[in-house]
Design a protein around this motif. Sequence first.
Motif, mmCIF file in Angstrom:
data_model
loop_
_atom_site.group_PDB
_atom_site.id
_atom_site.type_symbol
_atom_site.label_atom_id
_atom_site.label_comp_id
_atom_site.label_asym_id
_atom_site.label_seq_id
_atom_site.Cartn_x
_atom_site.Cartn_y
_atom_site.Cartn_z
ATOM 1 N N THR A 193 -20.737 -17.473 -0.463
ATOM 2 C CA THR A 193 -21.414 -16.169 -0.567
ATOM 3 C C THR A 193 -20.623 -15.021 0.066
ATOM 4 O OG1 THR A 193 -23.495 -17.338 -0.567
ATOM 5 C CG2 THR A 193 -23.602 -14.978 -0.195
ATOM 6 N N GLU A 194 -20.109 -15.229 1.281
ATOM 7 C CA GLU A 194 -19.414 -14.109 1.930
ATOM 8 C C GLU A 194 -18.149 -13.732 1.148
ATOM 9 O OE1 GLU A 194 -19.268 -13.889 6.275
ATOM 10 O OE2 GLU A 194 -17.334 -12.892 6.126
ATOM 11 N N THR A 195 -17.490 -14.726 0.568
ATOM 12 C CA THR A 195 -16.295 -14.419 -0.228
ATOM 13 C C THR A 195 -16.675 -13.694 -1.523
ATOM 14 O OG1 THR A 195 -15.126 -16.299 0.728
ATOM 15 C CG2 THR A 195 -14.271 -15.438 -1.341
ATOM 16 N N ILE A 196 -17.795 -14.070 -2.129
ATOM 17 C CA ILE A 196 -18.268 -13.339 -3.318
ATOM 18 C C ILE A 196 -18.459 -11.862 -2.971
ATOM 19 C CG2 ILE A 196 -20.264 -13.009 -4.854
ATOM 20 C CD1 ILE A 196 -20.578 -16.079 -4.908
ATOM 21 N N MET A 197 -19.083 -11.614 -1.828
ATOM 22 C CA MET A 197 -19.349 -10.222 -1.436
ATOM 23 C C MET A 197 -18.055 -9.475 -1.113
ATOM 24 S SD MET A 197 -22.763 -10.231 0.907
ATOM 25 C CE MET A 197 -23.398 -11.828 1.300
ATOM 26 N N ALA A 198 -17.139 -10.137 -0.398
ATOM 27 C CA ALA A 198 -15.881 -9.468 -0.024
ATOM 28 C C ALA A 198 -15.086 -9.103 -1.278
ATOM 29 C CB ALA A 198 -15.067 -10.366 0.898
ATOM 30 N N LEU A 199 -15.014 -10.038 -2.219
ATOM 31 C CA LEU A 199 -14.278 -9.763 -3.463
ATOM 32 C C LEU A 199 -14.970 -8.666 -4.272
ATOM 33 C CD1 LEU A 199 -13.258 -13.320 -4.771
ATOM 34 C CD2 LEU A 199 -11.786 -11.629 -3.681
ATOM 35 N N ALA A 200 -16.293 -8.673 -4.269
ATOM 36 C CA ALA A 200 -17.031 -7.664 -5.043
ATOM 37 C C ALA A 200 -16.803 -6.273 -4.458
ATOM 38 C CB ALA A 200 -18.519 -8.007 -5.075
ATOM 39 N N TRP A 201 -16.836 -6.176 -3.136
ATOM 40 C CA TRP A 201 -16.628 -4.875 -2.491
ATOM 41 C C TRP A 201 -15.236 -4.338 -2.849
ATOM 42 C CZ3 TRP A 201 -19.393 -3.768 2.680
ATOM 43 C CH2 TRP A 201 -19.260 -2.412 3.023
ATOM 44 N N ARG A 202 -14.259 -5.238 -2.745
ATOM 45 C CA ARG A 202 -12.875 -4.874 -3.067
ATOM 46 C C ARG A 202 -12.759 -4.480 -4.542
ATOM 47 N NH1 ARG A 202 -8.762 -8.224 -4.853
ATOM 48 N NH2 ARG A 202 -6.639 -7.642 -4.274
ATOM 49 N N CYS A 203 -13.431 -5.235 -5.393
ATOM 50 C CA CYS A 203 -13.426 -4.945 -6.834
ATOM 51 C C CYS A 203 -14.031 -3.576 -7.099
ATOM 52 C CB CYS A 203 -14.217 -6.034 -7.560
ATOM 53 S SG CYS A 203 -14.545 -5.670 -9.286
ATOM 54 N N ALA A 204 -15.129 -3.271 -6.398
ATOM 55 C CA ALA A 204 -15.788 -1.974 -6.605
ATOM 56 C C ALA A 204 -14.860 -0.840 -6.194
ATOM 57 C CB ALA A 204 -17.091 -1.920 -5.814
ATOM 58 N N ASP A 205 -14.181 -0.988 -5.071
ATOM 59 C CA ASP A 205 -13.226 0.042 -4.640
ATOM 60 C C ASP A 205 -12.147 0.244 -5.706
ATOM 61 O OD1 ASP A 205 -14.570 0.438 -2.287
ATOM 62 O OD2 ASP A 205 -13.095 -0.552 -0.995
ATOM 63 N N HIS A 206 -11.670 -0.875 -6.242
ATOM 64 C CA HIS A 206 -10.622 -0.823 -7.264
ATOM 65 C C HIS A 206 -11.143 -0.158 -8.535
ATOM 66 C CE1 HIS A 206 -7.085 -2.089 -9.511
ATOM 67 N NE2 HIS A 206 -7.884 -2.594 -10.440
ATOM 68 N N LEU A 207 -12.355 -0.520 -8.891
ATOM 69 C CA LEU A 207 -12.970 0.027 -10.111
ATOM 70 C C LEU A 207 -13.078 1.550 -10.011
ATOM 71 C CD1 LEU A 207 -16.199 -1.602 -11.609
ATOM 72 C CD2 LEU A 207 -15.747 0.831 -11.768
ATOM 73 N N ILE A 208 -13.512 2.016 -8.840
ATOM 74 C CA ILE A 208 -13.655 3.468 -8.632
ATOM 75 C C ILE A 208 -12.285 4.140 -8.751
ATOM 76 C CG2 ILE A 208 -14.216 5.224 -6.903
ATOM 77 C CD1 ILE A 208 -16.305 3.072 -5.832
ATOM 78 N N GLU A 209 -11.291 3.532 -8.115
ATOM 79 C CA GLU A 209 -9.930 4.081 -8.129
ATOM 80 C C GLU A 209 -9.368 4.132 -9.556
ATOM 81 O OE1 GLU A 209 -8.590 5.253 -5.459
ATOM 82 O OE2 GLU A 209 -6.675 5.756 -6.394
ATOM 83 N N GLU A 210 -9.512 3.049 -10.278
ATOM 84 C CA GLU A 210 -8.993 2.981 -11.648
ATOM 85 C C GLU A 210 -9.731 3.960 -12.558
ATOM 86 O OE1 GLU A 210 -6.321 0.706 -13.054
ATOM 87 O OE2 GLU A 210 -6.029 1.313 -10.968
ATOM 88 N N SER A 211 -11.025 4.085 -12.310
ATOM 89 C CA SER A 211 -11.834 4.986 -13.100
ATOM 90 C C SER A 211 -11.370 6.425 -12.890
ATOM 91 C CB SER A 211 -13.293 4.801 -12.701
ATOM 92 O OG SER A 211 -14.088 5.693 -13.390
ATOM 93 N N ARG A 212 -11.085 6.773 -11.616
ATOM 94 C CA ARG A 212 -10.592 8.128 -11.316
ATOM 95 C C ARG A 212 -9.267 8.400 -12.011
ATOM 96 N NH1 ARG A 212 -12.334 7.812 -5.145
ATOM 97 N NH2 ARG A 212 -14.449 8.563 -5.412
ATOM 98 N N LYS A 213 -8.459 7.333 -12.087
ATOM 99 C CA LYS A 213 -7.152 7.491 -12.738
ATOM 100 C C LYS A 213 -7.273 7.486 -14.256
ATOM 101 C CE LYS A 213 -4.558 4.878 -9.245
ATOM 102 N NZ LYS A 213 -4.077 3.498 -9.064
ATOM 103 N N GLY A 214 -8.470 7.181 -14.764
ATOM 104 C CA GLY A 214 -8.656 7.131 -16.206
ATOM 105 C C GLY A 214 -8.119 5.858 -16.835
ATOM 106 N N ASN A 215 -7.980 4.821 -16.050
ATOM 107 C CA ASN A 215 -7.398 3.575 -16.572
ATOM 108 C C ASN A 215 -8.409 2.619 -17.186
ATOM 109 O OD1 ASN A 215 -4.919 4.434 -15.797
ATOM 110 N ND2 ASN A 215 -4.826 3.212 -13.919
ATOM 111 N N LEU A 216 -9.701 2.963 -17.102
ATOM 112 C CA LEU A 216 -10.679 2.024 -17.657
ATOM 113 C C LEU A 216 -11.105 2.483 -19.053
ATOM 114 C CD1 LEU A 216 -12.807 1.214 -14.503
ATOM 115 C CD2 LEU A 216 -10.899 -0.055 -15.458
#
Lengths: 599, 222
Positions: free
Chosen positions: A576-599
């Motif tokens: 569970t804790e690893t699921i959450m850590a990866l999800a948080w990191r994924c969300a940060d990445h998603l926001i960053e990529e979205s800002r860059k217009g990469n999604l």
Amino acid sequence: MPVIPASEAKSEYDVIIVGSGAGGGQMAYTLTLAGVKCLMLEAGRDYDPVAETPMFHTGAQAPLGGTSTPEKPFGFHDATIDGGWEVPGEPYTQANEDPNDQFMWWRARMLGGRTNHWGRISLRNGPYDFKPKSRDGLGFDWPVTYDEIDPYYTKVERLIGVYGTNEGLENTPDSPDGVLQPPPKGRIGDLLSQKAGKKIGVPIVPIHRAVLTKPQDADTLPGLLHPDNEDAQKYVADSMRSRAACFWATACGRGCSIRANYQSTTVHLPPALATGNLDIIPDAHAREVIVNDEGKATGVLFIDKNTGKEERVKGKTVVLAASSGETVRILLNSKSNQFPEGLANRSGLVGKYIMDTVGSDLRGQIPALENLPPHNDDGAGGSHFYAPWWLYGDQKAGKMDFARGYHIEIGGTRSMPRGTSPVPGQYLKGLYGTKLKEEARRYYGSFIGFACRGEMIPNEGSFAELDPEVKDKWGIPVVKWHWEWSDHELNMSEHAQRTFEELIDAMGGTPMGGGGKSGRDTILNGGKVIHEVGGAIMGDDAEKSVCNRWNQTWDVPNLFLCDGSPFPSNADKNPTETIMALAWRCADHLIEESRKGNL
Amino acid sequence: MESNMEDHNSPTSSRLPRRQVLQWFAAAAPVAATGLPALSPARTAPALGTKGYGTDPDLIKEYNPGDVWPLTFTDDQRKTVTALSDIVLPADEYGPAASTVRVHDYLDEWVSAPYPNQQRDRKVFMPGLEKFEAWVKENHSAPFAELSAEQQTAVCEAIATGKEKSLSAFFDKFVMLACGAYYSTMEGWKAIGYVGNIASVTFDGPPPEVLEKVGVEQTVEN
């Protein structure tokens, strides 16, 4: 409440999240606090842990004393509703007829999913756990290292609140100073086990669990978690202030109305909802991810369980956090001209390498614990102590007949009696009257349970696919499970049994059922530990994995998998804790990529 | 059934922060709202059918035997089970007699439940109960409930010591189910030595006399 019926969905969202448990909850939390408009789809009903948790209810207040039944597999007062190893109307099938080669699939159909009843055990994977193949040549390495995930473990621990100690043990990471909450005192069974462990070389130390043993520091933590976001700090501070510390009663499996432990519904969702950026549609059974002609995800098709009708919602990005089995089902059912074998499945690996945790239990009867003065052993509503895996050196030296580790969880000894006799029949045979009561009192509290929770190595014979014939009540093809253990897991179970016998012997006790059983006879069925991961593993090579290092599918750049499905290995540490850590990191990445217009 | 639920919600220390007190009361509110009636005599509530409680029962509600599925015992069987439960778990220094906490109602609920484990127990319990009643009548010319305490004890002694083997499976099952019922009650907790389900500011671990008796030390300092 922004819990809405399907008819009130907005015309489009930034992100659609399927699933509301540890992964979905974490995604909703991180994204909405960053201003991203999200829609969460949950296959079960809305659930309010403050109003619905049976705190302090006694067995006598429940049918059958609260004992387990097929409709409430962990007992009447367990938090899970509409869930279990069977869900009416939503079958799954098995490739093998032998029960030993079957996978028992646990599902919880409720807001918050499995997090409402989970054991709250929150362990970090260690450095070895991200590179297992490099160590022993088996399975797969992760495309990420411990050092990359470490900061996210710290964030998660600060947010959810985790008690424990830093012991400096091999491949059992310490948290930074001040992150962990104080551990609870050892209970009598913990302390006696610890003493016995010392005699036989098994280190028994405080475990890490997501339970507040003191109020969270709402003045400091929000700033550490969201340094450049004052709105987020405010929402998180408000949420932290509304959580109480544990009051040392009521098992965590019931959920927690005072929000002292972590469940998605008490920790992730309240601040996410407070932002106004989250809509939740419950009773939404996802059928498939919709894609456009460019091969990008544009939304989700689901069945509204209240009306039985198909509904479509639009999103610029889609996150599946539905559990390994459900995520595989949704991907494989998302067939189109571009993706005839199912979505994100160009590698052919969707559904492959499903893992559970190796479970093997033994109880002992300990004369030293008989007739103890009655005292409160409730504690933090779950484990206080455990033994992290301690034989890395022997494995590296080639002295062991299994390649990966297990940890030992220790149960309480004087828990609340619930429906069935607190003392097994063999100790009370032929007794009645005051003598019966005396012997019950003598033996109550003298039984201690040890549980092996170990690493399963991914194999070619354990996977999920769609059943070609069987459909659920809405006509959606269901998951068919293939399962097999390798000698690594069977030998581990056997080793655990021998270790437990030694521990029980060192405590002067006797194994119940006589001990001496084989690994095959003692290993719990696949799925029984409810740590299902894999099925869409992450990697560095698009031909050999489904996701990249960011939980992002190789084939569909705006589709992310944030449950346990991207796990390429399943360390003994609870996922569970690893699921959450990866999800948080994924969300940060998603926001960053979205800002860059990469999604 | 007595309830000390209110005690459970009382702060156990004047040092308790106010915020925590409010949260505790909020936690207890759903319990208080249900009221805590004594376990009523059997068959007061209408039975809903032979189905179970389903996968989404109201977890806050307090249930009585007969609330969810119909009960089984005839009046005579109920008398027998009540009397037998009081010999198996009598009033003594550990606690009240089984019937005081309605163990007989719980047994009726158990053998009437639609689930596999309970159905299996029913197959041992109900024929065993009939055999037991017949055996008692044959040997004592009266139903078990009408025998003297000495006679009832003699019956149990004969079965428990294996002199009446045909009834031992029933008797063993009876004892285990009765223990399950009795010890699920607060009176039963006291009888067996369970202490807990009480909100506390701190968890202090085992008291010194327990540590000393077992020969261990507390290793968590904070």
